[in-house]
Design an enzyme around this catalytic site. Sequence first.
Site, PDB file in Angstrom:
ATOM      1  N   LYS A 184     -13.861  -8.417 -15.959  1.00  0.00           N
ATOM      2  CA  LYS A 184     -12.690  -7.739 -15.377  1.00  0.00           C
ATOM      3  C   LYS A 184     -13.171  -6.445 -14.713  1.00  0.00           C
ATOM      4  O   LYS A 184     -13.995  -5.720 -15.282  1.00  0.00           O
ATOM      5  CB  LYS A 184     -11.671  -7.429 -16.478  1.00  0.00           C
ATOM      6  CG  LYS A 184     -10.488  -6.556 -16.037  1.00  0.00           C
ATOM      7  CD  LYS A 184      -9.546  -7.262 -15.087  1.00  0.00           C
ATOM      8  CE  LYS A 184      -8.451  -6.326 -14.552  1.00  0.00           C
ATOM      9  NZ  LYS A 184      -7.665  -6.922 -13.476  1.00  0.00           N
ATOM     10  N   CYS A 239      -8.380  -4.000  -4.720  1.00  0.00           N
ATOM     11  CA  CYS A 239      -7.217  -4.214  -5.589  1.00  0.00           C
ATOM     12  C   CYS A 239      -5.963  -3.667  -4.896  1.00  0.00           C
ATOM     13  O   CYS A 239      -5.903  -2.491  -4.552  1.00  0.00           O
ATOM     14  CB  CYS A 239      -7.407  -3.524  -6.941  1.00  0.00           C
ATOM     15  SG  CYS A 239      -5.933  -3.737  -7.963  1.00  0.00           S
TER      16      CYS A 239
HETATM   17  C1  SIN Z   1      -5.223  -6.105 -10.824  1.00  0.00           C
HETATM   18  O1  SIN Z   1      -5.679  -5.764 -11.921  1.00  0.00           O
HETATM   19  O2  SIN Z   1      -4.227  -5.537 -10.336  1.00  0.00           O
HETATM   20  C2  SIN Z   1      -5.845  -7.237 -10.080  1.00  0.00           C
HETATM   21  C3  SIN Z   1      -7.236  -6.944  -9.714  1.00  0.00           C
HETATM   22  C4  SIN Z   1      -7.518  -6.999  -8.262  1.00  0.00           C
HETATM   23  O3  SIN Z   1      -6.692  -7.481  -7.481  1.00  0.00           O
HETATM   24  O4  SIN Z   1      -8.583  -6.549  -7.851  1.00  0.00           O
END
Ligand code: SIN
Length: 319
Positions: free
Chosen positions: A45, A128
Amino acid sequence: MVQLNTEFAGRTYHSPFMNASGVHCGLHKLLDDLVGAEAATYVTKSATVEKRSGNPDPRYYNSDQNSLNSMGLPNEGVEYYLDYVTKDPHSKNRLFSISPMTFYDLPILAEKINASGFDGLIEINLSCPNVVGKPQIGYDFEQMAAYLKAANELFEPHTYGVKLPPYFDFAHFDTVAEILNRYPIAFVNSINSVGNALMIHEQQTAIFPKHGHGGLGGAFIKPIALSNVHAFHQRLNANIEIIGTGGITNGRDAFEHILCGASMVQLGTVLAQKGTGIFKIIENELKAEMAKYGYESIDDFKGKLQYIQENDAISGASH
Ligand code: SIN
């Protein structure tokens, strides 16, 4: 005999399939699942310097083969994921994703990664769409160039890459490729979700944050992902590899990404919807698709998209 083994960034993988960052990778036990499911590898993540709880719920919505998310980068913080990858005997083949919340976070993240001795690949998430008040760096070309320049000073050559948002204009493909080609980056990951889409359930927005706006993933976005993979394959230096992400729900979709130039492919929405059993299923589907065209290896068709010629007939096409 059809083989899926593939080379990527100087590493060898038994197949091109891994998760997309954000999906099934936020906790150690989820990363364990990916290893157990025999994904070729995993990406963690996107980590920030400090742990984040992300946006308020509801922040994720499934609709058929599509999804909308506005997670807002919930994650356990960089140390948590470093703790996992540095204990992994296959760390060299792993991807470690980071998301600097400000320009000044990049050296902090880099210092922690470098001090940990992590010897894998680093994905810098420039795309993001879900953090309130933080525009996507991938759409601000001046900032993007500054991040790349800094990354080049902080990381060893050919150990880092970037996750990009989708682009929709040839001028943008040209500009982004020109910036990326200045640096010894290992890979580009195209695409992150299509930002700030809206889905409606009954009469309400499907998710809560940002008045319902979030990143669109799944089957809807495959044509956009393919166009980005193809455009960057045409424009990037030959030694910059591409990870194809977006809309892969079956082996045929993966085949198309590889045809457009992807060396590896990531599963997002389909993995969230179907679980880690999808890796074995999709491997077999890709093998069947390759066999259909007489291909025995990924290299036989990688980047070999054929262009239809003027006046060619296409079976089943209507106009
Ligand atoms: C998110 O955590 O909002 C998604 C991650 C991303 O789109 O890079």
